[in-house]
Design an enzyme around this catalytic site. Sequence first.
Site, mmCIF file in Angstrom:
data_model
loop_
_atom_site.group_PDB
_atom_site.id
_atom_site.type_symbol
_atom_site.label_atom_id
_atom_site.label_comp_id
_atom_site.label_asym_id
_atom_site.label_seq_id
_atom_site.Cartn_x
_atom_site.Cartn_y
_atom_site.Cartn_z
ATOM 1 N N HIS A 86 42.180 -7.661 -6.020
ATOM 2 C CA HIS A 86 43.632 -7.564 -5.907
ATOM 3 C C HIS A 86 44.264 -8.701 -6.701
ATOM 4 C CE1 HIS A 86 42.184 -10.127 -2.594
ATOM 5 N NE2 HIS A 86 43.284 -10.833 -2.824
ATOM 6 N N PRO B 183 38.506 -15.343 -3.139
ATOM 7 C CA PRO B 183 39.519 -14.689 -2.314
ATOM 8 C C PRO B 183 39.071 -14.708 -0.855
ATOM 9 C CG PRO B 183 38.098 -13.045 -3.319
ATOM 10 C CD PRO B 183 37.587 -14.398 -3.784
HETATM 11 P P1 M7G Z 1 43.206 -13.352 -0.802
HETATM 12 O O1 M7G Z 1 43.215 -14.049 -2.108
HETATM 13 O O2 M7G Z 1 42.040 -12.430 -0.552
HETATM 14 O O3 M7G Z 1 43.225 -14.333 0.403
HETATM 15 O O4 M7G Z 1 44.562 -12.539 -0.726
HETATM 16 P P2 M7G Z 1 44.273 -15.304 1.069
HETATM 17 O O5 M7G Z 1 44.775 -14.558 2.292
HETATM 18 O O6 M7G Z 1 43.427 -16.485 1.493
HETATM 19 O O7 M7G Z 1 45.308 -15.636 0.068
HETATM 20 C C1 M7G Z 1 44.795 -11.524 0.178
HETATM 21 C C2 M7G Z 1 46.292 -11.323 0.272
HETATM 22 O O8 M7G Z 1 46.537 -10.173 1.056
HETATM 23 C C3 M7G Z 1 46.986 -12.501 0.950
HETATM 24 O O9 M7G Z 1 48.078 -12.914 0.151
HETATM 25 C C4 M7G Z 1 47.405 -11.941 2.305
HETATM 26 O O10 M7G Z 1 48.627 -12.491 2.776
HETATM 27 C C5 M7G Z 1 47.539 -10.459 2.023
HETATM 28 N N1 M7G Z 1 47.258 -9.620 3.189
HETATM 29 C C6 M7G Z 1 46.284 -9.798 4.106
HETATM 30 N N2 M7G Z 1 46.318 -8.787 5.013
HETATM 31 C C7 M7G Z 1 45.398 -8.648 6.136
HETATM 32 C C8 M7G Z 1 47.342 -7.950 4.672
HETATM 33 C C9 M7G Z 1 47.849 -6.738 5.234
HETATM 34 O O11 M7G Z 1 47.390 -6.193 6.247
HETATM 35 N N3 M7G Z 1 48.902 -6.173 4.561
HETATM 36 C C10 M7G Z 1 49.447 -6.743 3.436
HETATM 37 N N4 M7G Z 1 50.489 -6.118 2.866
HETATM 38 N N5 M7G Z 1 48.987 -7.878 2.895
HETATM 39 C C11 M7G Z 1 47.931 -8.485 3.502
#
Ligand code: M7G
Length: 330
Positions: A270, A264
């Site tokens: 998550h 991730p």
């Molecule tokens: P991940 O698998 O850790 O990484 O998923 P990725 O971003 O490379 O997919 C984290 C998920 O959280 C992603 O789908 C992001 O779009 C989402 N996300 C990240 N941030 C910083 C936020 C936020 O501040 N609010 C919300 N609602 N979602 C977020």
Amino acid sequence: MADISTKRENNPDASIDFSPRTKKTKVDNEDGRGENREQAEKNVLSTFQTTTVLSDSAREKTIFVHGKFADQNAVVILEKTPIIEDTLSEIFTASTLKLDLKNDIYSTYRLQAPPHLNEMKVTVVCPATEKHVKKYQRQESVLVEETPDDYQSITLPFIQNQSFSVQWVYNILEKKAESERIVFEDPHPKLGFVLLPDFKWDQKQMENLYLIAITHQRNIKSLRDLTSEHLPLLQNIFQKGKEAILHHYSLPASKLRVYLHYQPSYYHLHVHFTKLGYDAPGSGVERAHLLTDVIQNLHSDPHYYKTRTLSFPLRADDGLFSQFQQIGKL
Ligand code: M7G
């Protein structure tokens, strides 16, 4: 859309003050709790100074821009939003239209829709770290095969040192940000989670539905930490997450892709819920692990994810890439 008020709360130390340009409004949650939400009044992007375009896609209609607000590094993401069926008649009747070409039965036009039907989704990361800038830069990836030993000796020390802050996650769990967006919560400290729209989804149409379930437990970094001990948690997320989405969006479980990323970007467990058929970023087999498979694997071997070699894509500019390179894995 990730509004700037959320970003500000994610970065409490941020010295850029968006506040003079915002006003507070009282909004009610579904359960009637009143809450203050800041609404953007003025265009904060007007002070953004572009440095470089990190990537863009004509197909996705997105552009990722690196630049500055005053002296703070920032990433701004612009995305043209999908056309919603309900707005078609207004688009057809209330737009201006210019003919580009006409040839036999074929003609093309340029259409200017009324402003409210011509929105873009904007995401701002400010202050952005170098890691954020790299995350959004177009780069080739290679596939790494990580053994359990590699995880212990390379990946784990690396992520303990250099991963993204999960402050935004804690803000959500503590209701300091995005509380009005929560779709469902199970408050149980061990089995509970918060389900809310991912900030990649503007919630305007179902085609690209994207929610995330964030666990209340704070000590599970990723898939690698999961053992059969976590099965009740995973089953709870799967069951209640599907039910909440059915209830809230009338979308049945058979239309959902429910998965975890490995690796991730944010090391707090998550689960991603996206609409089947939507080609969500990171939904490829090299990164997405279906929650049903994860549950089954842990049923058949309680330490499945502790003992398996796991593959994942790594970008050449990722610090972890050079660590794997040093041991001759890449
Ligand atoms: P991940 O698998 O850790 O990484 O998923 P990725 O971003 O490379 O997919 C984290 C998920 O959280 C992603 O789908 C992001 O779009 C989402 N996300 C990240 N941030 C910083 C936020 C936020 O501040 N609010 C919300 N609602 N979602 C977020």
